[in-house]
Design a protein around this motif. Structure first.
Motif, mmCIF file in Angstrom:
data_model
loop_
_atom_site.group_PDB
_atom_site.id
_atom_site.type_symbol
_atom_site.label_atom_id
_atom_site.label_comp_id
_atom_site.label_asym_id
_atom_site.label_seq_id
_atom_site.Cartn_x
_atom_site.Cartn_y
_atom_site.Cartn_z
ATOM 1 N N HIS A 134 0.854 -1.185 0.000
ATOM 2 C CA HIS A 134 0.000 0.000 0.000
ATOM 3 C C HIS A 134 0.887 1.231 0.000
ATOM 4 O O HIS A 134 1.863 1.296 0.733
ATOM 5 C CB HIS A 134 -0.921 0.005 1.227
ATOM 6 C CG HIS A 134 -2.042 0.970 1.080
ATOM 7 N ND1 HIS A 134 -1.887 2.320 1.321
ATOM 8 C CD2 HIS A 134 -3.309 0.794 0.679
ATOM 9 C CE1 HIS A 134 -3.028 2.924 1.080
ATOM 10 N NE2 HIS A 134 -3.901 2.032 0.701
ATOM 11 N N PRO A 135 0.548 2.254 -0.798
ATOM 12 C CA PRO A 135 1.384 3.451 -0.886
ATOM 13 C C PRO A 135 1.599 4.168 0.445
ATOM 14 O O PRO A 135 2.605 4.820 0.637
ATOM 15 C CB PRO A 135 0.634 4.366 -1.853
ATOM 16 C CG PRO A 135 -0.427 3.561 -2.476
ATOM 17 C CD PRO A 135 -0.604 2.311 -1.675
ATOM 18 N N LEU A 136 0.668 4.043 1.378
ATOM 19 C CA LEU A 136 0.804 4.728 2.661
ATOM 20 C C LEU A 136 1.617 3.920 3.664
ATOM 21 O O LEU A 136 1.916 4.395 4.741
ATOM 22 C CB LEU A 136 -0.571 5.041 3.248
ATOM 23 C CG LEU A 136 -1.415 6.029 2.455
ATOM 24 C CD1 LEU A 136 -2.784 6.182 3.082
ATOM 25 C CD2 LEU A 136 -0.726 7.372 2.340
ATOM 26 N N ALA A 137 1.962 2.702 3.307
ATOM 27 C CA ALA A 137 2.727 1.840 4.215
ATOM 28 C C ALA A 137 4.183 1.828 3.796
ATOM 29 O O ALA A 137 4.583 1.106 2.912
ATOM 30 C CB ALA A 137 2.162 0.417 4.207
ATOM 31 N N GLY A 138 4.972 2.678 4.403
ATOM 32 C CA GLY A 138 6.406 2.666 4.172
ATOM 33 C C GLY A 138 6.825 3.025 2.764
ATOM 34 O O GLY A 138 7.657 2.351 2.178
ATOM 35 N N GLY A 139 6.245 4.055 2.198
ATOM 36 C CA GLY A 139 6.668 4.515 0.885
ATOM 37 C C GLY A 139 6.347 3.550 -0.227
ATOM 38 O O GLY A 139 7.129 3.358 -1.147
ATOM 39 N N GLY A 140 5.198 2.880 -0.146
ATOM 40 C CA GLY A 140 4.780 1.994 -1.221
ATOM 41 C C GLY A 140 5.072 0.541 -0.944
ATOM 42 O O GLY A 140 4.721 -0.320 -1.718
#
Length: 119
Positions: free
Chosen positions: A100-106
């Motif tokens: 997911h883009p919001l989880a650790g820069g993608g």
């Protein structure tokens, strides 16, 4: 918070450790997670991925209050008292972090019991 480590409040350690020491049968975990609505499953999946409530709201384009309501409903339906316990249960039921883009820069968050780490 020390980088690379997540600290668990003392009052949550006992219930989480108990889940690992005395886990219910795997089918029971799957039934509990299966009882969630589609949206509740989406919220739980994003929790497993490592997103916080604000990030979940942004990802699902819903309000923070709606996320709080979903989390409260998830906890009640699966019979746990904390988000950490819900994530532990979801992992036991076979739910895995998703990119997911919001989880650790993608990248998906790499989770292990008791500790969350961004990869």
């Amino acid at each position: 918070m020390i980088e690379g480590h997540t600290f668990i409040p003392v009052e949550l350690v006992g219930p989480v450790v108990d889940i690992f020491i005395n886990p219910p049968p795997e089918d029971e975990w799957k039934q509990l997670v299966g009882a969630l609505s589609d949206r509740e499953r989406q919220v739980l999946e994003l929790m497993v991925t490592g997103l916080d409530r604000r990030e979940i709201a942004e990802a699902l384009t819903i309000s923070l209050n709606t996320v709080r309501t979903h989390v409260k409903n998830i906890l009640a339906r699966v019979g746990v008292h904390s988000s950490l316990e819900a994530v532990s249960l979801a992992l036991r039921a076979g739910m895995r972090p998703v990119p997911h883009p919001l989880a650790g820069g993608g990248q998906a968050a790499e989770l292990s019991p008791g500790r969350a780490r961004r990869s």
